[in-house]
Design an enzyme around this catalytic site. Structure first.
Site, PDB file in Angstrom:
ATOM      1  N   LYS A  96       0.841  -1.202   0.000  1.00  0.00           N
ATOM      2  CA  LYS A  96       0.000   0.000   0.000  1.00  0.00           C
ATOM      3  C   LYS A  96       0.877   1.253   0.000  1.00  0.00           C
ATOM      4  CE  LYS A  96      -3.871  -2.420   2.080  1.00  0.00           C
ATOM      5  NZ  LYS A  96      -4.592  -2.844   3.278  1.00  0.00           N
ATOM      6  N   ASP A 156     -11.613   1.940   3.299  1.00  0.00           N
ATOM      7  CA  ASP A 156     -11.906   0.511   3.121  1.00  0.00           C
ATOM      8  C   ASP A 156     -13.375   0.266   2.791  1.00  0.00           C
ATOM      9  OD1 ASP A 156      -9.792  -1.326   3.320  1.00  0.00           O
ATOM     10  OD2 ASP A 156      -9.604  -0.992   5.486  1.00  0.00           O
ATOM     11  N   GLN A 159      -5.268  -1.944   9.229  1.00  0.00           N
ATOM     12  CA  GLN A 159      -5.064  -3.254   8.603  1.00  0.00           C
ATOM     13  C   GLN A 159      -5.666  -4.357   9.476  1.00  0.00           C
ATOM     14  OE1 GLN A 159      -3.785  -3.693   5.523  1.00  0.00           O
ATOM     15  NE2 GLN A 159      -4.150  -5.888   5.692  1.00  0.00           N
TER      16      GLN A 159
END
Ligand code: GUN
Length: 283
Positions: free
Chosen positions: A51, A118, A95
Site C-alpha cells: 500500500k 476501506d 489493517q
C-alpha cells in the site's frame, strides 16, 4: 485467458498519478492516507508495504503507524479519533486482522465514515446495500477490484449465473451485491453448502473467497466459466497460492485470475481510487 491484475492495476495507477499531479494547483495539496498496523502478522506487513509503494506511485502523502502487538484497544481508538479530527488526513485504514484483544467492530466504527477508505463502516455498508440514487458510498476495495477485472476480461455479467464461495463482510457479501446490482443471478456458498461442486458447476462466473489453498478444482468448474481467485493461501510447500487449483481449472476457464498478480494488486489499486474519492469529497 489469464487476466493480469498486476498490469491492469499499473495502468490504472498511472492514470491516477496523472490526475493527482493536478491536485496541488487545484486544491493546494495531494491526498493523505494514514495506515495503522498493529502487531507483526507477516501477511499484513506485506499488504501494508505494498500500500505504501502504491501511494508513492500515485503521488499521495502517506503515513504508517506501526504499533506493537500489545497496544491497548483504547490507544488505537484514541489515535483514530485524533486522525478523524485532523484536517490534513483524507483516508484512514486499519489493517485487519487485529490482535485478539482489540475489537475489529469497535475500530471500524470509530473511523469517520468520510475517511473510511476501506468502505467497512456500517454506514458505508448500509449505503452499498440500500443503493440509493446517486450513491456515492465508498465500496470495499477487493469487490470493486473484482468487478474491474471482469470488465477487463470483457466478461458479461447481466443475466449470468454467478457463484460466490465465501460470505465474509470484506469480500463475499459485498461482491455478491455488486454482481446483483449488475443483474447477475447470485448464489452464495459457504462451509455448510450441500453438494458444493454441483452448485459451482452451474457458475458462469465463479468467485473463490474461502481461504483454502487450491480448493476449487477443474471438476468443479463449467467449461468457459470466468474464475476469480481471491485466495491468499500457502500451499504444501509454504508457497503463496490461491483458492483455485490453477493447473486443473485454467484449461476449462474462459478467463481466470492468477495468484499472485490477480486480485491482490487490484485491491490496492481500488484503495488508491477510494482515497481520491474521499479527498475530493472534502472540497
Ligand atoms: N486485510 C485483508 N484485506 C484487507 C482490506 O481490504 N483492508 C484492511 N484494512 N485489512 C485487510
Amino acid at each position: 485467458m489469464v487476466i493480469s491484475g498486476k498490469e491492469l492495476a499499473a495502468r490504472l495507477k498511472a492514470e491516477m498519478a496523472e490526475q493527482v499531479a493536478t491536485f496541488p494547483e487545484k486544491y493546494g495539496r495531494v491526498p493523505h492516507l494514514v495506515v495503522i498496523l498493529v502487531g507483526t502478522d507477516p501477511g499484513s506487513q506485506t499488504y501494508v508495504r505494498n500500500k505504501e509503494k502504491a501511494c508513492d506511485v500515485v503521488g499521495f502523502k502517506h503515513t504508517t503507524y506501526r504499533l506493537p502487538e500489545e497496544t491497548p484497544e483504547q490507544e488505537v481508538l484514541d489515535r483514530i479519533a485524533a486522525l478523524n479530527a485532523d484536517d490534513s488526513v483524507d483516508g484512514i485504514l486499519v489493517q485487519l486482522p487485529l490482535p485478539k484483544h482489540i475489537s475489529e467492530t469497535k475500530v471500524i466504527e470509530a473511523i469517520a465514515k468520510e475517511k473510511d477508505v476501506d468502505g467497512f463502516h456500517p454506514l458505508n455498508t448500509a449505503a452499498l446495500w440500500q443503493k440509493r440514487p446517486n450513491n456515492t458510498c465508498v465500496v470495499p476495495c477487493t469487490p470493486m477490484g473484482i468487478i474491474k477485472l471482469l470488465e477487463e476480461g470483457n466478461v458479461e455479467i447481466a443475466g449470468k449465473k454467478a457463484v460466490v464461495l465465501g460470505r465474509s463482510q470484506i469480500v463475499g457479501l459485498p461482491i455478491s451485491k455488486l454482481l446483483l446490482d449488475r443483474n447477475a443471478t447470485v448464489t452464495i456458498c459457504h462451509s455448510r453448502t450441500k453438494d458444493l461442486a454441483e452448485v459451482t458447476r452451474q457458475a458462469d462466473i465463479l468467485v473463490a473467497a474461502i481461504g483454502k489453498a487450491k480448493f476449487v478444482t477443474g471438476d468443479m468448474v463449467k467449461e468457459g466459466a470466468a474464475v476469480i481467485d481471491v485466495g491468499m493461501d500457502l500451499d504444501e510447500n509454504g508457497k503463496l497460492c490461491g483458492d483455485v487449483d490453477f493447473a486443473s481449472v485454467e484449461p476449462k476457464a474462459s478467463v481466470i485470475t492468477p495468484v499472485p498478480g490477480g486480485v491482490g494488486p487490484m485491491t490496492i489499486c481500488c484503495l488508491m481510487s477510494n482515497t481520491i474519492q474521499c479527498f475530493l469529497n472534502r472540497f
